[in-house]
Design a protein around this motif. Structure first.
Motif, PDB file in Angstrom:
ATOM      1  N   PHE A  20       1.192  17.941  -7.692  1.00  0.00           N
ATOM      2  CA  PHE A  20       1.408  16.626  -7.094  1.00  0.00           C
ATOM      3  C   PHE A  20       2.646  16.648  -6.192  1.00  0.00           C
ATOM      4  O   PHE A  20       3.626  17.334  -6.485  1.00  0.00           O
ATOM      5  CB  PHE A  20       1.604  15.568  -8.187  1.00  0.00           C
ATOM      6  CG  PHE A  20       0.414  15.368  -9.069  1.00  0.00           C
ATOM      7  CD1 PHE A  20      -0.671  14.616  -8.643  1.00  0.00           C
ATOM      8  CD2 PHE A  20       0.368  15.935 -10.334  1.00  0.00           C
ATOM      9  CE1 PHE A  20      -1.778  14.426  -9.469  1.00  0.00           C
ATOM     10  CE2 PHE A  20      -0.725  15.756 -11.161  1.00  0.00           C
ATOM     11  CZ  PHE A  20      -1.809  15.002 -10.726  1.00  0.00           C
TER      12      PHE A  20
ATOM     13  N   MET B  25       5.882  10.664  -3.604  1.00  0.00           N
ATOM     14  CA  MET B  25       5.697   9.495  -4.469  1.00  0.00           C
ATOM     15  C   MET B  25       7.007   8.737  -4.637  1.00  0.00           C
ATOM     16  O   MET B  25       7.076   7.524  -4.443  1.00  0.00           O
ATOM     17  CB  MET B  25       5.178   9.932  -5.844  1.00  0.00           C
ATOM     18  CG  MET B  25       3.780  10.473  -5.847  1.00  0.00           C
ATOM     19  SD  MET B  25       3.319  10.972  -7.552  1.00  0.00           S
ATOM     20  CE  MET B  25       1.728  11.739  -7.253  1.00  0.00           C
TER      21      MET B  25
ATOM     22  N   THR C 154       2.550   5.390  -9.402  1.00  0.00           N
ATOM     23  CA  THR C 154       1.749   6.607  -9.511  1.00  0.00           C
ATOM     24  C   THR C 154       2.571   7.751 -10.093  1.00  0.00           C
ATOM     25  O   THR C 154       2.084   8.518 -10.933  1.00  0.00           O
ATOM     26  CB  THR C 154       1.180   7.009  -8.141  1.00  0.00           C
ATOM     27  OG1 THR C 154       0.435   5.930  -7.601  1.00  0.00           O
ATOM     28  CG2 THR C 154       0.283   8.231  -8.269  1.00  0.00           C
TER      29      THR C 154
ATOM     30  N   VAL D 180       1.610   9.678 -13.652  1.00  0.00           N
ATOM     31  CA  VAL D 180       1.328  11.107 -13.858  1.00  0.00           C
ATOM     32  C   VAL D 180       2.394  11.742 -14.746  1.00  0.00           C
ATOM     33  O   VAL D 180       2.103  12.683 -15.506  1.00  0.00           O
ATOM     34  CB  VAL D 180       1.181  11.863 -12.511  1.00  0.00           C
ATOM     35  CG1 VAL D 180       0.002  11.305 -11.713  1.00  0.00           C
ATOM     36  CG2 VAL D 180       2.459  11.835 -11.685  1.00  0.00           C
TER      37      VAL D 180
ATOM     38  N   THR E  85      -4.796  10.559 -10.758  1.00  0.00           N
ATOM     39  CA  THR E  85      -3.832   9.565 -10.283  1.00  0.00           C
ATOM     40  C   THR E  85      -4.312   8.128 -10.480  1.00  0.00           C
ATOM     41  O   THR E  85      -3.512   7.193 -10.383  1.00  0.00           O
ATOM     42  CB  THR E  85      -3.532   9.778  -8.800  1.00  0.00           C
ATOM     43  OG1 THR E  85      -4.751   9.704  -8.060  1.00  0.00           O
ATOM     44  CG2 THR E  85      -2.861  11.122  -8.567  1.00  0.00           C
ATOM     45  N   ASP E  86      -5.604   7.940 -10.765  1.00  0.00           N
ATOM     46  CA  ASP E  86      -6.150   6.577 -10.795  1.00  0.00           C
ATOM     47  C   ASP E  86      -6.621   6.124 -12.167  1.00  0.00           C
ATOM     48  O   ASP E  86      -7.199   5.050 -12.311  1.00  0.00           O
ATOM     49  CB  ASP E  86      -7.307   6.467  -9.802  1.00  0.00           C
ATOM     50  CG  ASP E  86      -8.445   7.431 -10.103  1.00  0.00           C
ATOM     51  OD1 ASP E  86      -8.262   8.324 -10.967  1.00  0.00           O
ATOM     52  OD2 ASP E  86      -9.521   7.299  -9.476  1.00  0.00           O
TER      53      ASP E  86
END
Length: 567
Positions: free
Chosen positions: A299, A304, A310, A314, A358-359
């Motif tokens: 990531f 971010m 987000t 994570v 991520t969702d």
């Protein structure tokens, strides 16, 4: 499983952290005199005094630990143990294990009551059952023999002066004495030091003198660490613990005399362009910190940023995966095969990281199929939170990251020679097996309980030391350490900004957010992603140093009374 949220987380791994060549001499990045960061300014000054006299980072770290015995009795000291991680100017990292050991007579049912079930934590803590043979002085003696520059007795002088001449009760110590009254005042010697005749805590600002501790430290300074482990004083300490232990085979003088601090292979590996090194078993610190980081490597955390829901999502998911492995596999490697190589294998961790979306959240996070692992059951134990971390750097470019603990606030509550004895054995699993399957962290004679302590060093791509960091706070220690590393490495924050960032703790199916912080405001967004969220007040305590633009900058957690100094 973890039972409570505790107030106050590609080269092959497990290489011996070989020297990394660099074009720039690493000594060029050393402070002129040195740097110390610790949880109390008086301990910082003790370490700096040693550096000014020409001592090494190791010397300064030992002096800091000894001073904390006096001024931070609720957290660490010679009545407990610790882990020592040292990196030299050539990039070589070594570690010493000073974790406490169970007496030879301890068995898997050590913490069982008459009803055949585990004792309540408070009952187990407030007895000799919880006391392990202290390891800090053997650790200090070994480290000094290998890396010290000043005479052993010199390292004791600042702590002796504090105990003999007096020190003031700070707000934080006062709060600990008040909230931990059941333990801090359990022993008559503890009551005499810190409590009035009516049982109230002495006021903030009261000067306390501890002549018994001054005498103990003077004896150890003159006679060496053997005076703690061998002879009449050691036998008397073991007898005091035994008298408070409702078991037929309690601690003995032989248990104390037989204690040894041990060299352990450091756990090192790469995260992006950095080399991360920490403490291996019996600590779960390095494996857990590294797993959290490595699982997030795919990531773009920098993009971010620390304000992104987000990122925190994570980060929580990676914690869940890392702690599942920690619970099942981490323990004392002298007693059980701990699959450190498998737990930290880049390919394994990449596969674990691929489980993070991520969702959405993972429905469950269970231990993985770690290469080389035994079939084991999860244990169930509380975690240490009477802990202190400190960092020392010297003018030769050497650095020490050292975490010391007596486990809970004021440890077992037993006082001997002016210091509190630990309750480290409550870090073992309460049960030796689950449904007939062995628990790795079960109680065994001579064994060291699993720890969360995570003293860490970081090197840049050129092999120069970049960060020294660690934390206190029980099971949250790997999370605090990982958060601080992400903040300093991915977000490129200074060390003070990094330590000040709020903490999220997600060891299982609940995400705990630090109250009264911007992170708490992200609770709705995290719930939308599927997390079960609780917002709780929590006190954390971390210390660090980072090289910024060629100069060393220290940091101390703003939640604590810590500070740092460099000259």
């Amino acid at each position: 499983m973890l039972r409570r949220f505790l107030p106050l987380a590609a080269l092959p791994l497990i290489a011996a952290c070989a020297t990394v060549p660099a074009s720039t001499p690493k000594e060029a990045f050393a402070p002129p005199v040195g740097l110390v960061s610790a949880a109390d300014p008086r301990a910082v000054e003790a370490g700096m005094t040693i550096l000014r006299e020409g001592g090494s980072a190791t010397d300064a770290a030992i002096a800091t630990m000894l001073a904390l015995t006096v001024v931070e009795p609720q957290s660490s000291g010679i009545g407990g143990g610790g882990f020592f991680v040292r990196g030299d100017a050539a990039g070589h990292v070594s570690t010493i294990d000073g974790r406490e050991t169970a007496p030879a007579g301890a068995t898997g049912d050590w913490f069982f009551g008459a009803n055949g079930k585990p004792l309540p934590f408070d009952q187990a803590q407030a007895s000799g059952l919880s006391v392990g043979v202290p390891g800090n002085l053997r650790l200090a003696a070994k480290a000094h023999k290998e890396h010290g520059k000043l005479a052993w007795a010199k390292l004791f002088a600042p702590a002796i002066a504090l105990a003999r001449d007096g020190f003031l009760i700070t707000p934080r110590l006062h709060e600990a004495l008040d909230s931990g009254r059941a333990t801090g005042a359990r022993d008559a010697d503890g009551r005499a030091l810190f409590y009035a005749a009516n049982g109230s805590v002495l006021p903030v600002g009261t000067e306390v003198k501890n002549p018994a501790l001054a005498a103990t430290l003077q004896r150890l300074a003159t006679q060496g660490a053997d005076a703690f482990y061998i002879g009449p004083e050691a036998a008397a300490m073991a007898a005091e613990v035994a008298a408070d232990t409702p078991r037929p085979r309690p601690m003995t003088a032989a248990d104390v005399a037989g204690y040894q601090a041990k060299d352990r292979p450091p756990v090192c590996g790469t995260y992006r362009t950095w080399r991360i090194c920490g403490m291996g078993p019996p600590s779960s610190g390095a494996t857990t910190v590294y797993a959290i980081l490595k699982q997030l490597e795919r990531f773009d955390l920098k993009a971010m940023g620390p304000s992104s829901p987000t990122f925190w999502h994570v980060f929580a998911e990676s914690q869940r995966l890392a702690y599942a492995d920690r619970e099942k596999f981490a323990a004392d490697a002298d007693f059980i095969k701990v699959p450190v190589t498998g737990m930290t294998d880049p390919a394994y961790l990449a596969a674990r990281g691929a489980l993070i979306a991520t969702d959405r959240t993972m429905p469950t996070a269970t231990a993985g199929a770690v290469p080389g692992a035994l079939a084991l059951a999860d244990g169930d134990e509380p975690e240490e939170h009477g802990t202190s971390h400190f960092v020392a750097l010297d003018k030769w470019g050497d650095a020490v990251s050292y975490t010391s603990t007596i486990e809970s606030g004021f440890g077992s509550g037993l006082v001997y020679g002016g210091f509190y004895l630990n309750n480290e054995l409550t870090d073992f699993s309460n049960v030796p097996s689950v449904n007939g399957v062995m628990v790795a962290n079960r109680v065994e004679g001579g064994k060291r309980p699993r720890s969360s302590m995570a003293p860490t060093l970081v090197y840049d791509a050129d092999g120069h030391l970049l960060v020294a960091v660690g934390a206190a706070g029980g099971a949250t220690i790997p999370v605090q350490t990982a958060k601080n590393l992400i903040a300093m490495l991915d977000f490129d924050l200074g060390p003070q900004e990094a330590l000040a960032l709020p903490v999220m703790f997600s060891p299982g199916d609940t995400v705990y957010l630090e109250a009264d912080t911007p992170l708490a405001a992200l609770a709705p967004a995290l719930r939308q992603l599927g997390h079960k969220v609780e917002v709780r007040p929590a006190g954390f305590k971390a210390n660090a140093a980072k090289r910024v633009n060629g100069a060393w900058v220290g940091a101390a957690d703003p939640r604590s009374e810590g500070t740092w100094k460099s000259e």
